[in-house]
Design an enzyme around this catalytic site. Sequence first.
Site, PDB file in Angstrom:
ATOM      1  CG  HIS A   1     -19.928 -19.064 -32.135  1.00  0.00           C
ATOM      2  ND1 HIS A   1     -19.721 -20.317 -31.597  1.00  0.00           N
ATOM      3  CD2 HIS A   1     -21.083 -19.144 -32.845  1.00  0.00           C
ATOM      4  CE1 HIS A   1     -20.720 -21.122 -31.973  1.00  0.00           C
ATOM      5  NE2 HIS A   1     -21.545 -20.439 -32.728  1.00  0.00           N
TER       6      HIS A   1
ATOM      7  CG  MET B   1     -18.998 -23.315 -23.121  1.00  0.00           C
ATOM      8  SD  MET B   1     -19.551 -21.832 -23.975  1.00  0.00           S
ATOM      9  CE  MET B   1     -18.014 -20.906 -24.093  1.00  0.00           C
TER      10      MET B   1
ATOM     11  CD  GLU C   1     -28.994 -23.385 -26.371  1.00  0.00           C
ATOM     12  OE1 GLU C   1     -29.869 -23.144 -27.214  1.00  0.00           O
ATOM     13  OE2 GLU C   1     -28.433 -24.489 -26.262  1.00  0.00           O
TER      14      GLU C   1
HETATM   15  N1  HPA Z   1     -13.524 -22.311 -24.601  1.00  0.00           N
HETATM   16  C1  HPA Z   1     -14.715 -22.887 -24.349  1.00  0.00           C
HETATM   17  N2  HPA Z   1     -15.422 -23.499 -25.284  1.00  0.00           N
HETATM   18  C2  HPA Z   1     -14.919 -23.568 -26.507  1.00  0.00           C
HETATM   19  C3  HPA Z   1     -13.691 -22.992 -26.838  1.00  0.00           C
HETATM   20  C4  HPA Z   1     -12.953 -22.311 -25.823  1.00  0.00           C
HETATM   21  O1  HPA Z   1     -11.861 -21.784 -26.044  1.00  0.00           O
HETATM   22  N3  HPA Z   1     -13.469 -23.226 -28.162  1.00  0.00           N
HETATM   23  C5  HPA Z   1     -14.536 -23.937 -28.601  1.00  0.00           C
HETATM   24  N4  HPA Z   1     -15.414 -24.144 -27.604  1.00  0.00           N
END
Ligand code: HPA
Length: 277
Positions: free
Chosen positions: A251, A215, A90
């Site tokens: 997402h 992340m 962010e």
């Molecule tokens: N990669 C990174 N972050 C994530 C993933 C992914 O596949 N799925 C949910 N958060």
Amino acid sequence: MISMWDKAEQAAAYVREKASLGDRRLEAAVVLGSGLGDLAEEIAERTVLPYRDIPHFPRSTVEGHASRLVIGRLAGRSVYAMQGRFHYYEGYSLAEATIGIRVAQRLGIPVVVLTNAAGGLDPAFEAGDLMLITDHINLLPDNPLRGPNDDRFGPRFPSPVGVYDPRLIAAAKRAAAKAGFSCREGVYAGLQGPAYETEAEVRLLRMLGADAVGMSTVPEALVAAHGRQKVLAVSTITNVLGKAPGTIVSHEEVLEVAEKVRSRLAALLKGFLGEAW
Ligand code: HPA
């Protein structure tokens, strides 16, 4: 420039006053990640503090994050629940992004529960699994402890070994067993995002020994280790990487699976809070 210690102190004073905490210490800080924030609705005797009203708090900009702090009681424990967190992608520095953990430290909270949505790397995993994090690999380009050390928070060279406390993991496993399911366990690799991983990166991460990738979480665990807090961290495996070539992660899919597993995660967290640590 105002130090992180003073920022955290001012934010903690605000929280103490608004939630009428006096000298009382809360027992656990809970960070609710993507799609998991609804759990805060179950908190009783609650005080809700939007991040925008808390001194020095940034605002989370990610869809699926409510951006407020809820203080109250859950499963017999007094909790400090962050509905939404701040991520490196962010644009914040990691020191800024982890202010919520610093404030929890100033409130004397000994245990931090971190939740996140993550991509599975272990081919035995399935979407919807819950994974208890036993260790992490920090692949972020920053470290929240970079810069002058404030000895009041913790030592210059803290060790993160044991921050994912085996006793807390054992308590979470007992809670899952009582609720009739089991959790995976594994190593979480923290990347900066916001792009998801390429197929070559997925293969690399697996070779590195990671079982899940996401992340978040790593910066918060490092700050918790610095401040001598113990961490329980739970990943909702929203998708499994490296199985079907050409699969694109979205997402929306991450939020959808997180929503489906929400009740199980809620059972795990409440059961965990109800266990003796
Ligand atoms: N990669 C990174 N972050 C994530 C993933 C992914 O596949 N799925 C949910 N958060």
